[in-house]
Design an enzyme around this catalytic site. Structure first.
Site, PDB file in Angstrom:
ATOM      1  N   LYS A  25       4.870 -14.964   7.073  1.00 11.42           N
ATOM      2  CA  LYS A  25       6.202 -14.488   6.703  1.00 11.42           C
ATOM      3  C   LYS A  25       6.826 -13.695   7.837  1.00 11.42           C
ATOM      4  O   LYS A  25       7.989 -13.915   8.198  1.00 11.42           O
ATOM      5  CB  LYS A  25       6.083 -13.631   5.438  1.00 11.42           C
ATOM      6  CG  LYS A  25       7.386 -13.311   4.794  1.00 11.42           C
ATOM      7  CD  LYS A  25       7.147 -12.636   3.431  1.00 11.42           C
ATOM      8  CE  LYS A  25       6.670 -13.648   2.403  1.00 11.42           C
ATOM      9  NZ  LYS A  25       5.892 -13.028   1.318  1.00 11.42           N
ATOM     10  N   ARG A  97       6.393  -6.431   1.351  1.00 14.51           N
ATOM     11  CA  ARG A  97       5.705  -7.690   0.993  1.00 14.51           C
ATOM     12  C   ARG A  97       4.458  -7.861   1.832  1.00 14.51           C
ATOM     13  O   ARG A  97       4.415  -7.493   2.998  1.00 14.51           O
ATOM     14  CB  ARG A  97       6.606  -8.893   1.302  1.00 14.51           C
ATOM     15  CG  ARG A  97       7.804  -9.059   0.403  1.00 14.51           C
ATOM     16  CD  ARG A  97       8.554 -10.316   0.845  1.00 14.51           C
ATOM     17  NE  ARG A  97       9.533 -10.746  -0.134  1.00 14.51           N
ATOM     18  CZ  ARG A  97      10.826 -10.445  -0.076  1.00 14.51           C
ATOM     19  NH1 ARG A  97      11.312  -9.696   0.900  1.00 14.51           N
ATOM     20  NH2 ARG A  97      11.645 -10.888  -1.015  1.00 14.51           N
ATOM     21  N   GLY A 106      -3.118 -14.391  -4.882  1.00 13.36           N
ATOM     22  CA  GLY A 106      -4.262 -13.519  -5.138  1.00 13.36           C
ATOM     23  C   GLY A 106      -4.071 -12.179  -4.456  1.00 13.36           C
ATOM     24  O   GLY A 106      -4.787 -11.225  -4.712  1.00 13.36           O
ATOM     25  N   MET A 108      -1.294  -8.935  -3.329  1.00 11.66           N
ATOM     26  CA  MET A 108      -0.050  -8.326  -3.749  1.00 11.66           C
ATOM     27  C   MET A 108       1.095  -9.067  -3.099  1.00 11.66           C
ATOM     28  O   MET A 108       1.030  -9.427  -1.945  1.00 11.66           O
ATOM     29  CB  MET A 108      -0.002  -6.861  -3.318  1.00 11.66           C
ATOM     30  CG  MET A 108       1.198  -6.158  -3.922  1.00 11.66           C
ATOM     31  SD  MET A 108       1.542  -4.568  -3.142  1.00 11.66           S
ATOM     32  CE  MET A 108       2.868  -5.043  -2.041  1.00 11.66           C
ATOM     33  N   ARG A 351      14.074 -22.693   4.042  1.00 12.08           N
ATOM     34  CA  ARG A 351      12.872 -23.514   3.959  1.00 12.08           C
ATOM     35  C   ARG A 351      13.283 -24.972   3.925  1.00 12.08           C
ATOM     36  O   ARG A 351      14.451 -25.280   3.665  1.00 12.08           O
ATOM     37  CB  ARG A 351      12.053 -23.160   2.716  1.00 12.08           C
ATOM     38  CG  ARG A 351      12.851 -23.250   1.444  1.00 12.08           C
ATOM     39  CD  ARG A 351      12.076 -22.738   0.252  1.00 12.08           C
ATOM     40  NE  ARG A 351      12.988 -22.623  -0.892  1.00 12.08           N
ATOM     41  CZ  ARG A 351      12.658 -22.035  -2.035  1.00 12.08           C
ATOM     42  NH1 ARG A 351      11.460 -21.484  -2.187  1.00 12.08           N
ATOM     43  NH2 ARG A 351      13.507 -21.984  -3.030  1.00 12.08           N
ATOM     44  N   HIS A 467      -7.118 -54.525 -17.804  1.00 16.35           N
ATOM     45  CA  HIS A 467      -6.480 -55.810 -17.520  1.00 16.35           C
ATOM     46  C   HIS A 467      -4.962 -55.666 -17.478  1.00 16.35           C
ATOM     47  O   HIS A 467      -4.302 -56.117 -16.541  1.00 16.35           O
ATOM     48  CB  HIS A 467      -6.899 -56.830 -18.590  1.00 16.35           C
ATOM     49  CG  HIS A 467      -6.282 -58.174 -18.397  1.00 16.35           C
ATOM     50  ND1 HIS A 467      -5.096 -58.547 -18.980  1.00 16.35           N
ATOM     51  CD2 HIS A 467      -6.683 -59.225 -17.649  1.00 16.35           C
ATOM     52  CE1 HIS A 467      -4.796 -59.787 -18.618  1.00 16.35           C
ATOM     53  NE2 HIS A 467      -5.756 -60.229 -17.810  1.00 16.35           N
ATOM     54  N   ARG A 633     -12.212 -64.639  -3.527  1.00 19.90           N
ATOM     55  CA  ARG A 633     -13.420 -64.263  -4.267  1.00 19.90           C
ATOM     56  C   ARG A 633     -13.830 -65.412  -5.181  1.00 19.90           C
ATOM     57  O   ARG A 633     -13.004 -65.895  -5.959  1.00 19.90           O
ATOM     58  CB  ARG A 633     -13.152 -63.012  -5.101  1.00 19.90           C
ATOM     59  CG  ARG A 633     -14.370 -62.568  -5.903  1.00 19.90           C
ATOM     60  CD  ARG A 633     -14.103 -61.289  -6.648  1.00 19.90           C
ATOM     61  NE  ARG A 633     -13.181 -61.491  -7.759  1.00 19.90           N
ATOM     62  CZ  ARG A 633     -12.722 -60.507  -8.527  1.00 19.90           C
ATOM     63  NH1 ARG A 633     -13.092 -59.253  -8.291  1.00 19.90           N
ATOM     64  NH2 ARG A 633     -11.894 -60.756  -9.514  1.00 19.90           N
ATOM     65  N   GLU A 760     -19.691 -53.485  -4.713  1.00 22.80           N
ATOM     66  CA  GLU A 760     -19.075 -52.968  -5.937  1.00 22.80           C
ATOM     67  C   GLU A 760     -20.113 -52.478  -6.928  1.00 22.80           C
ATOM     68  O   GLU A 760     -19.776 -52.094  -8.050  1.00 22.80           O
ATOM     69  CB  GLU A 760     -18.167 -54.028  -6.578  1.00 22.80           C
ATOM     70  CG  GLU A 760     -18.839 -55.364  -6.781  1.00 22.80           C
ATOM     71  CD  GLU A 760     -17.876 -56.443  -7.300  1.00 22.80           C
ATOM     72  OE1 GLU A 760     -16.880 -56.108  -7.939  1.00 22.80           O
ATOM     73  OE2 GLU A 760     -18.177 -57.636  -7.072  1.00 22.80           O
ATOM     74  N   SER A 779     -16.164 -55.978   1.499  1.00 23.68           N
ATOM     75  CA  SER A 779     -14.963 -55.474   0.849  1.00 23.68           C
ATOM     76  C   SER A 779     -15.399 -54.617  -0.330  1.00 23.68           C
ATOM     77  O   SER A 779     -16.077 -55.103  -1.239  1.00 23.68           O
ATOM     78  CB  SER A 779     -14.095 -56.643   0.389  1.00 23.68           C
ATOM     79  OG  SER A 779     -12.953 -56.137  -0.262  1.00 23.68           O
ATOM     80  N   GLY A 781     -15.251 -53.113  -3.691  1.00 26.14           N
ATOM     81  CA  GLY A 781     -14.551 -53.304  -4.967  1.00 26.14           C
ATOM     82  C   GLY A 781     -14.652 -51.985  -5.709  1.00 26.14           C
ATOM     83  O   GLY A 781     -15.552 -51.757  -6.494  1.00 26.14           O
ATOM     84  N   THR A 782     -13.712 -51.088  -5.414  1.00 28.52           N
ATOM     85  CA  THR A 782     -13.874 -49.720  -5.902  1.00 28.52           C
ATOM     86  C   THR A 782     -13.604 -49.582  -7.390  1.00 28.52           C
ATOM     87  O   THR A 782     -13.974 -48.581  -7.979  1.00 28.52           O
ATOM     88  CB  THR A 782     -12.976 -48.747  -5.113  1.00 28.52           C
ATOM     89  OG1 THR A 782     -11.655 -49.260  -5.112  1.00 28.52           O
ATOM     90  CG2 THR A 782     -13.478 -48.605  -3.691  1.00 28.52           C
ATOM     91  N   ASN A 783     -12.978 -50.584  -8.027  1.00 29.47           N
ATOM     92  CA  ASN A 783     -12.851 -50.513  -9.493  1.00 29.47           C
ATOM     93  C   ASN A 783     -14.230 -50.555 -10.127  1.00 29.47           C
ATOM     94  O   ASN A 783     -14.612 -49.670 -10.886  1.00 29.47           O
ATOM     95  CB  ASN A 783     -12.060 -51.701 -10.048  1.00 29.47           C
ATOM     96  CG  ASN A 783     -10.625 -51.716  -9.576  1.00 29.47           C
ATOM     97  OD1 ASN A 783     -10.186 -50.786  -8.912  1.00 29.47           O
ATOM     98  ND2 ASN A 783      -9.919 -52.770  -9.901  1.00 29.47           N
ATOM     99  N   ASP A 784     -14.966 -51.613  -9.809  1.00 25.95           N
ATOM    100  CA  ASP A 784     -16.288 -51.754 -10.406  1.00 25.95           C
ATOM    101  C   ASP A 784     -17.236 -50.677  -9.899  1.00 25.95           C
ATOM    102  O   ASP A 784     -18.076 -50.177 -10.634  1.00 25.95           O
ATOM    103  CB  ASP A 784     -16.860 -53.146 -10.104  1.00 25.95           C
ATOM    104  CG  ASP A 784     -16.388 -54.156 -11.131  1.00 25.95           C
ATOM    105  OD1 ASP A 784     -15.457 -53.832 -11.881  1.00 25.95           O
ATOM    106  OD2 ASP A 784     -16.953 -55.257 -11.186  1.00 25.95           O
ATOM    107  N   CYS A 846     -10.703 -53.625  -1.698  1.00 30.44           N
ATOM    108  CA  CYS A 846      -9.776 -54.449  -2.473  1.00 30.44           C
ATOM    109  C   CYS A 846      -9.651 -53.961  -3.907  1.00 30.44           C
ATOM    110  O   CYS A 846      -9.072 -54.621  -4.741  1.00 30.44           O
ATOM    111  CB  CYS A 846     -10.180 -55.918  -2.439  1.00 30.44           C
ATOM    112  SG  CYS A 846     -11.763 -56.240  -3.216  1.00 30.44           S
ATOM    113  N   TYR A 866      -9.327 -52.419   6.732  1.00 35.13           N
ATOM    114  CA  TYR A 866      -8.121 -52.743   5.985  1.00 35.13           C
ATOM    115  C   TYR A 866      -8.219 -52.259   4.545  1.00 35.13           C
ATOM    116  O   TYR A 866      -9.314 -52.002   4.043  1.00 35.13           O
ATOM    117  CB  TYR A 866      -7.821 -54.254   6.005  1.00 35.13           C
ATOM    118  CG  TYR A 866      -8.794 -55.103   5.225  1.00 35.13           C
ATOM    119  CD1 TYR A 866      -8.626 -55.338   3.861  1.00 35.13           C
ATOM    120  CD2 TYR A 866      -9.891 -55.674   5.853  1.00 35.13           C
ATOM    121  CE1 TYR A 866      -9.524 -56.109   3.152  1.00 35.13           C
ATOM    122  CE2 TYR A 866     -10.808 -56.454   5.150  1.00 35.13           C
ATOM    123  CZ  TYR A 866     -10.620 -56.667   3.802  1.00 35.13           C
ATOM    124  OH  TYR A 866     -11.510 -57.415   3.093  1.00 35.13           O
TER     125      TYR A 866
END
Lengths: 889, 889
Positions: A25, A97, A106, A108, A351, A467, A633, A760, A779, A781-784, A846, A866
């Site tokens: 500040k 201040r 946290g 004053m 700002r 899905h 796939r 995966e 690749s 497969g981060t969902n599974d 993917c 990628y």
């Protein structure tokens, strides 16, 4: 060593670079003053004094610090001629201040109006002719000072005010009479005495000294210590203390207050925007009791107040100059608070201004044109989330809405339409030109045509990668998923919504609106704002492309998707799900025949029907993606997903297949799985029914050769899913390679076909060094991988996962944003082990996370080559990838 | 440096310790000779010569080696007086064998009858008066020599024999006439010449030299090199070559051959056992054309041949002496091959004898009594698998069987009974005294009473840790699971079995027999051998307990199970599944009421009914386990597992609950999950329905206090399942602790109650350092950890997992034996991270692998504190744990 650093317009001991000494500040205030900006004068006690004080263990300030304060006050008085601390005519009031090197909740924060006493409050009352204001300022000081400096229980300091309001029968603080305020001051003084044992201090200098000591002490407070521990901030940094003159916009008739933006925060237009009120305080603008006027005269037509330009031309002129200086200096649109006291303009704060997505893009583009910023900075100014907003229609924030229910924000945008409860009706009504919203318990691949026909999709169960969610994002349809409050009675054609305020029922044919970005459902048609990207968007994305290091591909399953992906800037296909092709009305029959085949021979007969269709799909995709890699796939989902579920459909199928319903049912049942996600799918199908993968591999190879023969570059990548053991890949790779070799034996030249795998399952990541021997690429497969690492079914987590997010276990749904400290460990490990065994191994992702900005940053930092996401997220991913590169520095 | 090491009875240059130089085989032969055992004389060319030869790159042996061979031959002739290499009267014949430091398939093994030529074959024919034998020996030499020394295609060397047999119209080699054998020798010689370019060597010394050179060369052969690479055997070890005199049991009327055991391999009885044939070769005994006689006269009553003791008393006496020496020397039961040539006994081989489980235990016990071995050695001699056999009835190996189908060996033992297709009938028929086998598609908790009533359980689906398998092992019932060939028509009361040889159908009420150890199903009642442990078994287990380091607990869910576990030596309960208590007929009603409750209040009402029942169960278990730790897992499975599945049951329940069927169905449906294994279960239930865990925690705490007040030591451990995030445990631990504290406030003393968690999801293992902060102990739930790490549902893997095991991806079903290189990595990581954060953290395992010997060894090597398994596997685990400690050394 200086013990205090003064700042006033054009006169300053510090600058922006001195954060370590002056705190954030203090350094910013010094910087503004150095720019010649009119800032209320003040001084900063550097962090070193705090460290000294803390280490000394003293309970009062040293003589040195008291001396510094005295000198600093002198500096302020010098730069605010006529005012003097404790003066009976024109008393100097200040704010005190804290201000550490980094912003630190946290500690004053602020005490305002320091310097007011029984005596000076009278002076203030007289000078301003506003006794209410003077008394109100004083009672605020007692409250703030008691609370933050002396640690008096805030409740105790609020109670007299509340009681007084009750007694007086008023609602707002501002409605209290002068007499009441006088009583309030008395009562607060009594509370203060009772709690601290002392009278409220009547020496302005002592007030300042105690406030400064409190700032220094707050560095060692419990909350500040724990904040530092969590955020790894060293204890020996200390905080600075800033003492600054108070200015008042309600000081006189020639005083005013206002806010200003250097550009229009809604549209980005380069013009002066803002509001002001004469003889008022900042909070009057906020409170909305009086309607402020505009800054610019051209906007003043309907204003009672009139424009600042017209009413206070000198202040207005100076404000505009300051705004130009600030924007040029900070090279970004500024959001400014100002006060005019006795015709003198003061900047209270500047700002970077918040802005709409549209404005962010516009400002970034124009500032590059103006030469103010370079393209890298421009890209950093627009967040991927803002791009997301720009790409989809949004609910008009001003619109009235009749809220029905909340679910997961599964696919962004806004859509209105008539409720339909099944896919066939959705398709039929859409053909008649109706906008429809498909409402289902959960969608299945059999609903695809209805989802395509609908403007939006609403489901009762399922998570961010269910899905419905995945397909909707892929199609660019708005989707709210996992809306647990729904209860659908398809037979009755009704949807019952159970909310906190009871039950409501809507019928098929009723109009509803989905907000896919917020996950909300409204009754009726809510006005939306259409997406508006503009022609310069492509230019902007081009800048991002120059910055990013990671490639961005799309998940696309058809030639149309592929073309769409290309249009949105995809550099290849990272995931082509062959099974999505199986659902075409001309194919599903052959697929079911294949599944229900009793032996290999019958299965091969059915596959022979599918092969030319698959080949032709692949040809179309390869042609669309000319010269760009296409990862295909092989069949992944469990076979029973392709079978009909209701009895009528089964009866029909039995007829087509020339079998009876009972046999079909038995077969159907034999394919049933308790946990299909962990069942007979992926390469497990490929291993047990090798003829399926062989057909697919042949279709790919033949299509690739045909496209090559048409002089179009083709880069196929065959991806084998759900590997848990290196030998699975070893065997299936050999099988595919055999098909490639057989084709090669009939031709002069062959396309270069890569064979790789998805990582995966946790085990695949754990043994990624062994798997790499047989893979040309990985690749994730981060969902599974998320489902198995967390033991969490994306389709079933709707009942408890929201609880986890609400309770802060995760910042976001781990299906939407990668769980970096869990799943991320396996991504990091799998990449490292894979590349250890095979240096330079191509690694991508993917899963759905390939389109999530925070996840993309993680992937970039872990060296992935990628990311791949649904086509509509490609632009977002391009921006996010550029941001990740910029953040890496 | 010696270039050859001779060995003959009582005369030897080497001994057992010289494996590096003489190879394993050479050292053993030397050792036997040193013991004074009559072994056909021979010599060993040490490994150093092989290394020299290989490094020289020469294609023929050096003069030094040839000299060594010549000297060695002299040594043999000296010790076999009268014989001489190439002698026209009594030619010396030898075998040439390779022999590395460790046994190594992939190297040249053996050439017999070396030394035979056109000339010496005539001598052999004359001396033995058996021209057939002489010619047959010669043609074998040409074949073996051509194959292993010269690398001639084995097919080419077999072809003439096969053609000749066809021409002569005979089936067995031994039926060929002398004339035919003469033609065979000619033809083989021609093949040899054609393939090698040389005549078959007629110089016996050259034969030996070439065979030795081939032994040395085989060390550098492709198969040997790859075997060494896989098994990390250094290339510079080299192999020794052993040249040993041939002896012939068919040499004369005073010749014989036989096999002997130093103790009875079936019963373990300490007596001479074996068979012999006069004037015969070893293969005659094996071929079974002539019926051999016994060694001991007492067994000779029905023998045509008579006993060796009677017919050749001198050889018999010497054999008995030798057997005594060998057993004393090797301190284990020996399996011996011997030959008598011209009244002279020769030992051809001695090795540790294979034996039945019963014999293994008996021999180990007796040898300790005899002072031959210590208890550690005794324990090492009986495998955990043998203990497993001993504990259950087994199918009589001699019985005729009508094979029906094969499934997974889910719970060991053998059981016969009548087929029943539902649990109620099973219970009813069992009450009438019938032995029944419960046959189900898959069992569910609703079948428990029927499983208890049945002798055995047979299921169509499900793997080694399916419900049926786990419960059957827990109850000690025989079980064959995942028998995919079955197709059950419950309505028709039939089971159709589709096998390779067509379809068979059995009906309810038919008798079948299960072999749970082999996973096989037979029609009818197959005779079984009852289990027979004997009183000394406990003594033996006591020895194991002294050796092992890891504690062995049991998985037990009721006071009865707990008592059973204690009886079998469990040192605590590692897993008490509270939900198993929910299925009692007196409880399931309240459980269903709890599940179907519409709000917290209704749920708490139902829980209040369950609480006293749970408390009383826990009291019973604590009392049974006095002074031993009891780990109680809070509710784990998804709630819908407790609901009825068919319409009749649902209708009944609706009546009881005072609701209608439609409402119940809707509720039931709303609880449906796509992948329940990854769904709303474990601590996720605890978090969303905190009142459930609170009830359970209260029941545990109250029960523990009551037992403590009865002056019985109680060590409860509350285990929270399915943690994926440290904050889950943080919150639930606090909740449980609050209940403990509330109780403590009402009492003077409290039991020490630990609170810990299961590590059963990959994420929990990955963040085990963070989780440890809130855990007093970890228990690896390796069933679920295997399912998630491998992405493999135990209930659905039956269709493809057998393929993986058959194809050798895994040595064993990963649900039966821990996947050490995948799941094991997470066990190791979780343990290491947990103990890094909290040194000395107690870590155990309570998955099915806790009872699997190979897995137990892995757990021991990774420093786990205890394993827990079904009560019936506790003795097996105790032995396995002892073995693991012994193997660690």
């Amino acid at each position: 060593m200086k013990t205090w650093y003064g700042f006033a317009k054009g006169k300053t001991d510090g600058d922006q670079t001195m954060r370590n000494l002056l705190g954030g500040k203090g350094a910013n205030l010094a910087e503004m003053c150095a720019l010649g900006i009119p800032v209320p004068p003040g001084f900063t006690l550097p962090t070193s004094l705090c460290v000294e004080y803390t280490q000394s263990g003293a309970s009062t300030l040293s003589a040195d610090v008291r001396q510094a304060i005295a000198e600093g006050i002198g500096f302020i008085e010098e730069n605010l001629p006529g005012t003097k601390l404790g003066d009976k005519n024109k008393p100097l009031l200040v704010s005190v201040r804290s201000g550490a090197r980094v912003s630190m909740p946290g500690m004053m924060d602020t005490v305002l109006n320091v310097g007011l006493t029984k005596e000076t409050v009278e002076a203030l009352s007289e000078t301003t002719g506003n006794r209410r204001f003077a008394l109100d300022s004083y009672r605020r000081l007692i409250q703030m000072y008691g609370d933050v400096v002396k640690g008096v229980d805030r409740e105790l300091l609020e109670e007299p005010l509340e009681m007084l309001k009750k007694e007086e029968g008023v609602t707002f603080d501002s409605e209290l009479s002068v007499e009441a305020l006088e009583r309030l001051v008395e009562k607060l003084s009594a509370v203060y005495k009772q709690e601290t044992g002392d009278d409220f201090p009547q020496d302005p200098k002592a007030q300042i000294e105690e406030a400064v000591a409190a700032v220094f002490q707050s560095w060692g407070g419990k909350r500040a210590i724990s904040y530092r521990a969590i955020n790894r901030i060293p204890d020996d940094w200390g905080t600075a203390a800033n003492v600054q003159a108070m200015v008042f916009g309600n000081f006189s008739a020639t005083s005013a207050t206002g806010v200003a933006f250097t550009r229009d925060p809604s549209t980005g237009e380069n013009c002066v925007m803002g509001e002001w009120l004469p003889n008022a305080q900042g909070e009057d603008v906020v409170a909305g009791i009086r309607t402020p006027g505009p800054l610019d005269e051209k906007d003043a037509a309907d204003s009672d107040v009139g424009s600042l330009e017209d009413k206070m031309p000198e202040a207005d002129r100076e404000l505009r100059e300051v705004m130009a200086v600030l924007e040029k200096h900070y090279k970004d649109m500024q959001d400014i608070e100002f006060t005019v006291q006795d015709d003198q303009l003061y900047l209270l704060q500047t700002r970077h201004g918040k802005r709409t997505a549209k404005a962010a893009l516009q400002i970034a583009l124009e500032m590059v044109d103006e030469g103010l910023i370079d393209t890298r900075t421009a890209v950093s100014r627009v967040s991927p989330e803002q791009i997301d907003q720009l790409m989809h229609p949004q609910i008009d924030p001003a619109a009235e809405k009749d809220f029905l229910a909340k679910g997961l924000p599964a696919s962004p945008g806004a859509a209105s339409g008539l409720v339909v409860l099944d896919a066939d009706t959705a398709e039929a009504q859409a053909k008649e030109g109706q906008a429809v919203i498909l409402v289902r318990k959960e969608t299945s691949p059999e609903d695809i045509h209805g989802m395509h026909a609908a403007k939006g999709i609403l489901t009762q169960t399922g998570g961010m990668t269910s899905h419905a969610a995945v397909v909707a994002r892929g199609m660019g349809r708005t989707c709210v998923a996992g809306c647990a409050a729904l209860s659908i009675d398809e037979a009755a054609g009704t949807v019952t919504i159970r909310g906190e305020s009871g039950e409501r029922t809507i019928k098929a044919g009723d109009q509803i609106t989905l907000d896919g970005s917020a996950g909300e459902v409204y009754l009726g048609e809510v006005p939306t704002i259409e997406s508006d990207l503009g022609g310069d968007f492509a230019k902007f994305l081009g800048w991002a492309d120059e910055i990013r290091e990671v490639k961005v591909r799309a998940n696309a399953d058809s030639p149309e998707d592929a073309q769409n992906a290309i249009n949105l800037g995809a550099e290849g296909i990272g995931l082509c799900r062959t099974e999505h092709m199986f659902f075409g009305p001309d194919r599903i029959g052959a697929v079911r025949e294949m599944i229900l085949a009793d032996d290999t021979q019958a299965r091969e007969r059915a596959l022979a029907k599918l092969e030319p269709m698959q080949r032709s799909d692949f040809e179309g995709i390869f042609k669309a993606m000319a010269g760009k890699p296409v990862t295909i796939r092989l069949l992944d989902p469990p076979l029973h997903e392709f079978l009909p579920h209701d009895e009528a459909d089964m009866q029909e199928l039995a007829g087509i297949l020339g079998t009876d319903l009972a046999t079909l049912k038995r077969k159907n049942e034999s394919l049933h799985e308790f946990n299909p996600m962990l069942g007979h799918r992926g390469c497990r199908l490929g291993l047990t029914y090798p003829e399926v993968y062989s057909m697919q591999a042949r279709a790919i190879v033949d299509a690739a050769c045909a496209v090559m023969d048409a002089d179009i570059e083709v880069l196929p990548e065959i991806m084998i899913p759900l590997i848990m053991h290196p030998h699975e890949l070893k065997r299936l790779r050999a099988q595919v390679q055999e098909i490639i070799d057989a084709k090669a034996a009939t031709r002069e030249a062959m396309p270069n076909i890569l064979i790789g795998t998805m990582i995966e399952l946790p085990r695949a990541a754990l043994v990624a060094d062994q798997v790499a021997e047989y893979a040309d690429f990985y690749s994730f497969g981060t969902n599974d991988l998320t489902q198995t690492t967390l033991g969490l079914s994306r389709d079933d987590s709707g009942k408890f996962l929201p609880f986890y997010v609400e309770e802060g276990f995760w910042a976001a749904d781990p299906f939407a944003s990668l769980d970096q400290s869990g799943v991320g460990v396996l991504v990091e490990l799998g990449t490292r082990l894979g590349r250890k065994a095979k240096p330079g191994l191509k690694v991508g992702v993917c899963g759905e996370h390939g389109g999530d900005p925070a996840s993309i940053e993680f992937f970039v930092n872990n060296g992935l080559d990628y990311v791949s996401c649904s086509p509509f997220r490609v632009p977002i991913a391009r921006i996010a990838a550029a941001h990740a590169a910029l953040n890496k520095g």
